[in-house]
Design a protein around this motif. Structure first.
Motif, PDB file in Angstrom:
ATOM      1  N   ILE A   1     -16.967  10.686   6.819  1.00 51.20           N
ATOM      2  CA  ILE A   1     -16.707   9.295   7.206  1.00 51.20           C
ATOM      3  C   ILE A   1     -17.904   8.413   6.884  1.00 51.20           C
ATOM      4  CG2 ILE A   1     -16.095   7.746   9.095  1.00 51.20           C
ATOM      5  CD1 ILE A   1     -15.008  10.216  10.596  1.00 51.20           C
ATOM      6  N   THR A   2     -17.668   7.363   6.087  1.00 50.40           N
ATOM      7  CA  THR A   2     -18.707   6.396   5.763  1.00 50.40           C
ATOM      8  C   THR A   2     -18.165   4.985   5.961  1.00 50.40           C
ATOM      9  OG1 THR A   2     -19.615   7.893   4.089  1.00 50.40           O
ATOM     10  CG2 THR A   2     -20.362   5.605   4.035  1.00 50.40           C
ATOM     11  N   LEU A   3     -18.959   4.158   6.629  1.00 53.82           N
ATOM     12  CA  LEU A   3     -18.607   2.759   6.846  1.00 53.82           C
ATOM     13  C   LEU A   3     -19.474   1.877   5.958  1.00 53.82           C
ATOM     14  CD1 LEU A   3     -18.484   2.722  10.769  1.00 53.82           C
ATOM     15  CD2 LEU A   3     -16.633   3.304   9.178  1.00 53.82           C
TER      16      LEU A   3
ATOM     17  N   GLU B   1      -3.568  13.700   5.046  1.00 53.29           N
ATOM     18  CA  GLU B   1      -4.747  14.453   5.484  1.00 53.29           C
ATOM     19  C   GLU B   1      -5.451  15.162   4.323  1.00 53.29           C
ATOM     20  OE1 GLU B   1      -2.648  18.579   6.961  1.00 53.29           O
ATOM     21  OE2 GLU B   1      -2.295  16.731   8.104  1.00 53.29           O
ATOM     22  N   ASN B   2      -4.779  15.260   3.180  1.00 54.47           N
ATOM     23  CA  ASN B   2      -5.367  15.947   2.024  1.00 54.47           C
ATOM     24  C   ASN B   2      -6.073  15.008   1.052  1.00 54.47           C
ATOM     25  OD1 ASN B   2      -4.291  18.491   2.853  1.00 54.47           O
ATOM     26  ND2 ASN B   2      -2.299  17.896   2.035  1.00 54.47           N
ATOM     27  N   TYR B   3      -6.148  13.722   1.379  1.00 50.15           N
ATOM     28  CA  TYR B   3      -6.638  12.738   0.417  1.00 50.15           C
ATOM     29  C   TYR B   3      -7.900  12.016   0.885  1.00 50.15           C
ATOM     30  CZ  TYR B   3      -2.382  13.530  -2.144  1.00 50.15           C
ATOM     31  OH  TYR B   3      -1.385  14.129  -2.865  1.00 50.15           O
ATOM     32  N   ASN B   4      -8.653  11.570  -0.107  1.00 50.10           N
ATOM     33  CA  ASN B   4      -9.820  10.728   0.142  1.00 50.10           C
ATOM     34  C   ASN B   4      -9.374   9.272   0.069  1.00 50.10           C
ATOM     35  OD1 ASN B   4     -11.506  13.079   0.101  1.00 50.10           O
ATOM     36  ND2 ASN B   4     -11.526  12.970  -2.135  1.00 50.10           N
ATOM     37  N   LEU B   5      -9.680   8.515   1.100  1.00 50.03           N
ATOM     38  CA  LEU B   5      -9.146   7.160   1.245  1.00 50.03           C
ATOM     39  C   LEU B   5     -10.247   6.110   1.258  1.00 50.03           C
ATOM     40  CD1 LEU B   5      -6.708   7.929   4.202  1.00 50.03           C
ATOM     41  CD2 LEU B   5      -6.250   8.200   1.745  1.00 50.03           C
ATOM     42  N   ILE B   6      -9.913   4.926   0.720  1.00 56.06           N
ATOM     43  CA  ILE B   6     -10.797   3.764   0.826  1.00 56.06           C
ATOM     44  C   ILE B   6      -9.962   2.578   1.284  1.00 56.06           C
ATOM     45  CG2 ILE B   6     -12.532   2.317  -0.299  1.00 56.06           C
ATOM     46  CD1 ILE B   6     -12.771   4.373  -2.509  1.00 56.06           C
ATOM     47  N   PRO B   7      -9.759   2.421   2.591  1.00 56.93           N
ATOM     48  CA  PRO B   7      -9.103   1.212   3.082  1.00 56.93           C
ATOM     49  C   PRO B   7     -10.138   0.088   3.192  1.00 56.93           C
ATOM     50  CG  PRO B   7      -9.577   2.688   4.911  1.00 56.93           C
ATOM     51  CD  PRO B   7     -10.054   3.382   3.662  1.00 56.93           C
ATOM     52  N   SER B   8      -9.729  -1.126   2.859  1.00 59.54           N
ATOM     53  CA  SER B   8     -10.682  -2.236   2.950  1.00 59.54           C
ATOM     54  C   SER B   8     -10.072  -3.423   3.679  1.00 59.54           C
ATOM     55  CB  SER B   8     -11.157  -2.670   1.553  1.00 59.54           C
ATOM     56  OG  SER B   8     -10.199  -3.479   0.911  1.00 59.54           O
TER      57      SER B   8
ATOM     58  N   ASN C   1     -13.805   6.250   3.275  1.00 57.19           N
ATOM     59  CA  ASN C   1     -14.824   5.212   3.137  1.00 57.19           C
ATOM     60  C   ASN C   1     -14.178   3.905   3.556  1.00 57.19           C
ATOM     61  OD1 ASN C   1     -17.555   5.806   1.285  1.00 57.19           O
ATOM     62  ND2 ASN C   1     -15.971   7.365   1.156  1.00 57.19           N
ATOM     63  N   VAL C   2     -14.645   3.329   4.639  1.00 56.61           N
ATOM     64  CA  VAL C   2     -14.079   2.090   5.172  1.00 56.61           C
ATOM     65  C   VAL C   2     -14.923   0.913   4.712  1.00 56.61           C
ATOM     66  CG1 VAL C   2     -13.507   0.805   7.264  1.00 56.61           C
ATOM     67  CG2 VAL C   2     -13.151   3.286   7.185  1.00 56.61           C
ATOM     68  N   LEU C   3     -14.289  -0.075   4.059  1.00 51.62           N
ATOM     69  CA  LEU C   3     -14.990  -1.269   3.593  1.00 51.62           C
ATOM     70  C   LEU C   3     -14.561  -2.470   4.426  1.00 51.62           C
ATOM     71  CD1 LEU C   3     -15.459   0.615   1.127  1.00 51.62           C
ATOM     72  CD2 LEU C   3     -15.084  -1.372  -0.343  1.00 51.62           C
ATOM     73  N   CYS C   4     -15.519  -3.123   5.072  1.00 54.15           N
ATOM     74  CA  CYS C   4     -15.257  -4.339   5.831  1.00 54.15           C
ATOM     75  C   CYS C   4     -16.132  -5.459   5.278  1.00 54.15           C
ATOM     76  CB  CYS C   4     -15.558  -4.142   7.313  1.00 54.15           C
ATOM     77  SG  CYS C   4     -14.489  -2.930   8.125  1.00 54.15           S
ATOM     78  N   ILE C   5     -15.508  -6.587   4.943  1.00 57.68           N
ATOM     79  CA  ILE C   5     -16.235  -7.695   4.325  1.00 57.68           C
ATOM     80  C   ILE C   5     -16.014  -8.981   5.105  1.00 57.68           C
ATOM     81  CG2 ILE C   5     -16.534  -9.059   2.221  1.00 57.68           C
ATOM     82  CD1 ILE C   5     -15.386  -6.732   0.650  1.00 57.68           C
ATOM     83  N   ASN C   6     -17.104  -9.625   5.477  1.00 56.98           N
ATOM     84  CA  ASN C   6     -17.069 -11.002   5.966  1.00 56.98           C
ATOM     85  C   ASN C   6     -17.407 -11.897   4.781  1.00 56.98           C
ATOM     86  OD1 ASN C   6     -16.538 -10.157   8.539  1.00 56.98           O
ATOM     87  ND2 ASN C   6     -18.238 -11.253   9.494  1.00 56.98           N
TER      88      ASN C   6
END
Length: 256
Positions: A13-15, A197-204, A238-243
């Motif tokens: 998990i990376t933010l 559950e088997n995948y690498n995800l990048i929600p943003s 990997n969660v991407l949050c942008i202001n």
């Protein structure tokens, strides 16, 4: 350049918290050296500076014909693609046409990092929508990925779209990824769906804030994200949050 704050909660998990008020010269210079490849693919040759201007014009024409919600979506995805490329993620899709609603619509992006496949999905909110939160957008991104991967929404085959992009001549070809995507597409048609559950995800998530702009409160958002993704299933995320203050900064850049 991105006002980035990166938090590795675990090896899974990376933010990534990004705050962009205005476009610095460094950011615009980096955009200038990447915009053509993001739009057309890494193998698309730049024959002259005019090629970059044509890419900008194509993006301007795309944005001009869109609703406000679609406009901010395009800008948000571009900034995320720019950021991921800066962090050594290899882009295996073309940005052109991914915004169109129709048979070509699939995942918002497909990346490879250290020979692992990552699937990207983006959500953004207008500055007039004052109740929007990163939690809400990330939750929507994640659940959209689940629907596509697990066949909950089978209107289009997202793996076929991904395969078509990854196999394009302008993309750095990866035989293993291409074979995997083709196999997943066949299974999708046969309704043999995968598990998220088997995948690498990048929600943003991108929040446009206008006059309410402020940098991300790192501690507060970290705590919220930890609680949010606690029940999520994934291999890695990997969660991407942008202001972001305004989408107009990108449009201004295209007009320079």
């Amino acid at each position: 350049m991105f006002g980035r704050y990166k938090i590795e909660l675990s090896d899974k998990i990376t933010l990534h918290f990004i705050s962009i008020n205005t476009y610095s010269k460094r950011l615009k210079d980096y955009m200038e050296t990447n915009i053509h490849q993001i739009w057309n693919g890494d193998n698309e040759i730049i024959e002259s500076a005019e090629d970059i201007n044509i890419t900008k014009t194509e993006l301007k024409n795309l944005i001009e014909n869109k609703t406000p919600e679609q406009k901010i979506g395009i800008v948000s995805e571009f900034i995320c693609h720019l950021y991921l490329r800066a962090n050594k993620y290899e882009q295996h899709f073309l940005f052109r046409n991914l915004e169109e609603k129709g048979m070509k619509k699939g995942f918002d992006g497909l990346y490879i990092l250290d020979n692992e496949l990552y699937i990207y999905e983006s959500k953004s909110s207008l500055e007039t929508t004052k109740t929007s939160t990163h939690n809400g957008n990330i939750g929507e991104s994640y659940h959209d990925l689940r629907k596509k991967i697990e066949g909950i929404n089978t209107t289009n085959d997202p793996w076929r779209n991904a395969y078509n992009h990854a196999s394009h001549r302008s993309i750095n070809f990866n035989e293993n990824i291409s074979k995997t995507l083709k196999k997943l597409s066949k299974e999708y048609v046969q309704k043999k769906f995968s598990k998220i559950e088997n995948y690498n995800l990048i929600p943003s998530s991108t929040l446009y804030l206008g006059t309410r702009y402020s940098s991300i409160d790192k501690i507060d958002l970290k705590n919220k994200m930890e609680r949010l993704i606690n029940d999520y299933e994934f291999n890695k995320i990997n969660v991407l949050c942008i202001n972001k203050k305004s989408a107009q900064h990108f449009i201004d850049y295209l007009n320079e």
